[in-house]
Write a protein that holds these residues in place. Structure first.
Motif, PDB file in Angstrom:
ATOM      1  N   ASN A 108       0.851  -1.199   0.000  1.00  0.00           N
ATOM      2  CA  ASN A 108       0.000   0.000   0.000  1.00  0.00           C
ATOM      3  C   ASN A 108       0.881   1.241   0.000  1.00  0.00           C
ATOM      4  O   ASN A 108       0.984   1.948   1.011  1.00  0.00           O
ATOM      5  N   GLU A 109       1.510   1.516  -1.133  1.00  0.00           N
ATOM      6  CA  GLU A 109       2.454   2.634  -1.182  1.00  0.00           C
ATOM      7  C   GLU A 109       1.722   3.970  -1.168  1.00  0.00           C
ATOM      8  O   GLU A 109       0.588   4.095  -1.624  1.00  0.00           O
ATOM      9  N   ARG A 110       2.424   4.972  -0.673  1.00  0.00           N
ATOM     10  CA  ARG A 110       1.839   6.312  -0.549  1.00  0.00           C
ATOM     11  C   ARG A 110       2.083   7.143  -1.802  1.00  0.00           C
ATOM     12  O   ARG A 110       1.194   7.826  -2.283  1.00  0.00           O
ATOM     13  N   HIS A 111       3.309   7.116  -2.307  1.00  0.00           N
ATOM     14  CA  HIS A 111       3.666   7.880  -3.508  1.00  0.00           C
ATOM     15  C   HIS A 111       4.485   6.983  -4.441  1.00  0.00           C
ATOM     16  O   HIS A 111       5.505   6.424  -4.015  1.00  0.00           O
ATOM     17  N   SER A 112       4.083   6.900  -5.677  1.00  0.00           N
ATOM     18  CA  SER A 112       4.816   6.078  -6.642  1.00  0.00           C
ATOM     19  C   SER A 112       6.228   6.619  -6.872  1.00  0.00           C
ATOM     20  O   SER A 112       7.147   5.870  -7.183  1.00  0.00           O
ATOM     21  N   GLY A 113       6.403   7.928  -6.695  1.00  0.00           N
ATOM     22  CA  GLY A 113       7.718   8.531  -6.866  1.00  0.00           C
ATOM     23  C   GLY A 113       8.708   8.138  -5.784  1.00  0.00           C
ATOM     24  O   GLY A 113       9.910   8.371  -5.933  1.00  0.00           O
ATOM     25  N   TRP A 114       8.229   7.555  -4.696  1.00  0.00           N
ATOM     26  CA  TRP A 114       9.095   7.104  -3.611  1.00  0.00           C
ATOM     27  C   TRP A 114       9.348   5.603  -3.679  1.00  0.00           C
ATOM     28  O   TRP A 114       9.899   5.027  -2.747  1.00  0.00           O
ATOM     29  N   ARG A 115       8.932   4.961  -4.743  1.00  0.00           N
ATOM     30  CA  ARG A 115       9.067   3.508  -4.836  1.00  0.00           C
ATOM     31  C   ARG A 115      10.535   3.108  -4.728  1.00  0.00           C
ATOM     32  O   ARG A 115      11.397   3.660  -5.400  1.00  0.00           O
ATOM     33  N   LEU A 116      10.800   2.125  -3.882  1.00  0.00           N
ATOM     34  CA  LEU A 116      12.173   1.713  -3.595  1.00  0.00           C
ATOM     35  C   LEU A 116      12.779   0.959  -4.774  1.00  0.00           C
ATOM     36  O   LEU A 116      12.148   0.078  -5.354  1.00  0.00           O
ATOM     37  N   ASN A 117      14.019   1.332  -5.132  1.00  0.00           N
ATOM     38  CA  ASN A 117      14.753   0.594  -6.153  1.00  0.00           C
ATOM     39  C   ASN A 117      15.993  -0.037  -5.509  1.00  0.00           C
ATOM     40  O   ASN A 117      16.251   0.137  -4.315  1.00  0.00           O
ATOM     41  N   ARG A 118      16.759  -0.769  -6.281  1.00  0.00           N
ATOM     42  CA  ARG A 118      17.903  -1.499  -5.726  1.00  0.00           C
ATOM     43  C   ARG A 118      18.960  -0.561  -5.149  1.00  0.00           C
ATOM     44  O   ARG A 118      19.562  -0.845  -4.105  1.00  0.00           O
ATOM     45  N   LYS A 119      19.185   0.552  -5.830  1.00  0.00           N
ATOM     46  CA  LYS A 119      20.201   1.501  -5.374  1.00  0.00           C
ATOM     47  C   LYS A 119      19.815   2.105  -4.032  1.00  0.00           C
ATOM     48  O   LYS A 119      20.649   2.187  -3.113  1.00  0.00           O
ATOM     49  N   GLU A 120      18.557   2.504  -3.906  1.00  0.00           N
ATOM     50  CA  GLU A 120      18.087   3.077  -2.648  1.00  0.00           C
ATOM     51  C   GLU A 120      18.114   2.028  -1.536  1.00  0.00           C
ATOM     52  O   GLU A 120      18.493   2.318  -0.398  1.00  0.00           O
ATOM     53  N   PHE A 121      17.693   0.816  -1.855  1.00  0.00           N
ATOM     54  CA  PHE A 121      17.676  -0.243  -0.859  1.00  0.00           C
ATOM     55  C   PHE A 121      19.086  -0.546  -0.351  1.00  0.00           C
ATOM     56  O   PHE A 121      19.307  -0.710   0.857  1.00  0.00           O
ATOM     57  N   ALA A 122      20.058  -0.622  -1.264  1.00  0.00           N
ATOM     58  CA  ALA A 122      21.441  -0.901  -0.871  1.00  0.00           C
ATOM     59  C   ALA A 122      21.989   0.192   0.039  1.00  0.00           C
ATOM     60  O   ALA A 122      22.662  -0.096   1.046  1.00  0.00           O
ATOM     61  N   THR A 123      21.694   1.456  -0.302  1.00  0.00           N
ATOM     62  CA  THR A 123      22.144   2.573   0.537  1.00  0.00           C
ATOM     63  C   THR A 123      21.502   2.511   1.920  1.00  0.00           C
ATOM     64  O   THR A 123      22.180   2.660   2.944  1.00  0.00           O
ATOM     65  N   ASP A 124      20.196   2.272   1.953  1.00  0.00           N
ATOM     66  CA  ASP A 124      19.489   2.205   3.228  1.00  0.00           C
ATOM     67  C   ASP A 124      20.031   1.074   4.092  1.00  0.00           C
ATOM     68  O   ASP A 124      20.248   1.247   5.303  1.00  0.00           O
ATOM     69  N   LEU A 125      20.242  -0.083   3.498  1.00  0.00           N
ATOM     70  CA  LEU A 125      20.737  -1.236   4.247  1.00  0.00           C
ATOM     71  C   LEU A 125      22.137  -0.975   4.794  1.00  0.00           C
ATOM     72  O   LEU A 125      22.452  -1.367   5.932  1.00  0.00           O
ATOM     73  N   PHE A 126      22.960  -0.296   4.013  1.00  0.00           N
ATOM     74  CA  PHE A 126      24.302   0.064   4.480  1.00  0.00           C
ATOM     75  C   PHE A 126      24.220   0.883   5.762  1.00  0.00           C
ATOM     76  O   PHE A 126      24.956   0.623   6.737  1.00  0.00           O
ATOM     77  N   TYR A 127      23.317   1.851   5.795  1.00  0.00           N
ATOM     78  CA  TYR A 127      23.214   2.716   6.965  1.00  0.00           C
ATOM     79  C   TYR A 127      22.563   2.019   8.157  1.00  0.00           C
ATOM     80  O   TYR A 127      22.875   2.338   9.312  1.00  0.00           O
ATOM     81  N   VAL A 128      21.666   1.082   7.893  1.00  0.00           N
ATOM     82  CA  VAL A 128      21.100   0.295   8.990  1.00  0.00           C
ATOM     83  C   VAL A 128      22.203  -0.491   9.687  1.00  0.00           C
ATOM     84  O   VAL A 128      22.292  -0.522  10.927  1.00  0.00           O
ATOM     85  N   ILE A 129      23.070  -1.113   8.894  1.00  0.00           N
ATOM     86  CA  ILE A 129      24.183  -1.881   9.454  1.00  0.00           C
ATOM     87  C   ILE A 129      25.171  -0.961  10.156  1.00  0.00           C
ATOM     88  O   ILE A 129      25.666  -1.270  11.252  1.00  0.00           O
ATOM     89  N   LEU A 130      25.458   0.194   9.549  1.00  0.00           N
ATOM     90  CA  LEU A 130      26.371   1.159  10.164  1.00  0.00           C
ATOM     91  C   LEU A 130      25.837   1.627  11.508  1.00  0.00           C
ATOM     92  O   LEU A 130      26.573   1.694  12.511  1.00  0.00           O
TER      93      LEU A 130
END
Length: 343
Positions: A108-130
């Motif tokens: 149930n996404e809020r904005h299609s322009g915010w849809r997660l892609n691989r690049k965004e996911f990789a960056t986010d995951l890096f910071y979660v681990i950091l």
């Protein structure tokens, strides 16, 4: 632009015949009665069923945040002792919260322009681990442990906190963390040296479940500071509070169509509040500082109503991870580049 239908009908009547006038009058009466009692619009069972399902879906999603908070509190209050006392439980529950809310974005996404892609996911995951490793270690060794040492050397005791009801202990930790973060966050938007550490977080061009972890390491360390270590509290209460804040903050950054009820949004930050804080204009970001406890903004006059689907800074320029790390030192780099040009 959509055109509205005309609301005025002009009747032109030629001649002075009484019959013609009577006909016009009768026609006017018929027109008025027809509009006063319009025929009911036909709604197909399929459309009506779709609307019902959509309304039910939105209601369910609107109540997921408060239900998750209740589930977190119940887990830490009544869960198996072997789980509650295991220090890895907080890591596991935090990861589950992030993964669950991230999954909701696909349902149930809020904005299609915010849809997660691989690049965004990789960056986010890096910071979660950091954040869960290096930043957490720095906070413990450079802030929490020295604070406990000072407390012990001064003979400060807060044994009374150990005897409070569990829910009150959790509320105390939530308040202590959020109150400190509010003022640190507000300072970051009002003092240039601190803003340089915080700006990379505002250069994100979309909001997603793990975006709360994204930022310059200096800012991530500063925003993690609190005085919770001065209080004698059970680990379960502290871990529960961290999970509660994690639920609220994750939803406040998530691309999920969820608008919690008033009893929730009055106290806790939602995506509406926080997306406005991430507005493109710098001055528009100077509101809704509370990461999770929006009530603090309401009390101190920094609350603003609204929502923004467009987020980012500097013409929405997305920064790479190296650029985010180096961003606070831009004035220094600019000064060195200016010296050869001056010579």
């Amino acid at each position: 632009m959509e055109q509205l239908p005309s609301s005025n009908a002009v009747l032109s009547v030629e001649g002075r015949s009484g019959v013609a006038l009577a006909g016009v009058a009768l026609a006017g009466i018929a027109f008025t009665e027809a509009n006063a009692n319009p025929a009911p619009a036909y709604i197909s069972p399929t459309a009506e069923g779709a609307d019902t399902r959509a309304g039910l879906k939105n209601t369910i999603f609107n109540f997921i945040p408060p239900i998750m908070i209740a589930a977190v509190v119940l887990f830490w209050a009544y869960g198996p002792r072997s789980w509650i006392e295991n220090p890895w439980s907080i890591v596991a529950t935090s990861a589950l919260i992030s993964a669950f809310v991230q999954g909701l974005e696909y349902l149930n996404e809020r904005h299609s322009g915010w849809r997660l892609n691989r690049k965004e996911f990789a960056t986010d995951l890096f910071y979660v681990i950091l954040g869960s490793t290096a930043i957490a270690w720095c906070t413990a060794k450079l802030a929490d442990d020295p604070l406990r040492a000072v407390k012990q050397s001064l003979g400060i005791t807060t044994d009374w906190a150990m005897h409070m009801p569990f829910v009150v202990q959790v509320a105390l930790v939530v308040f202590l963390i959020e109150f400190g973060q509010y003022w640190m966050h507000r300072a970051m938007h009002n003092w240039t040296p601190l803003w340089l550490t915080h700006a990379p977080h505002h250069h994100i061009t979309q909001l997603n479940a793990m975006k709360g972890y994204v930022g310059n390491p200096i800012e991530l360390f500063l925003i993690s500071l609190s005085i919770v270590a001065l209080f004698d509290l059970p680990d379960a209460a502290v871990f529960c509070a961290l999970n509660v804040l994690n639920v609220i903050s994750t939803f406040a950054h998530a691309n999920v169509r969820s608008d919690p009820p008033k009893f929730y949004s009055l106290f806790f930050t939602t995506i509406r509040h926080h997306s406005l804080h991430h507005s493109v204009g710098y001055e528009d970001t100077r509101c809704n500082y509370a990461n999770s406890l929006i009530l603090i903004d309401r009390v101190f006059g920094t609350y603003r109503e609204g929502e923004s689907a467009i987020v980012g800074q500097d013409e929405r320029k997305r920064l790479s991870i190296p650029q985010q790390f180096l961003f606070p030192f831009q004035p220094v780099f600019a000064r060195f580049r200016a010296k050869p040009a001056a010579n």
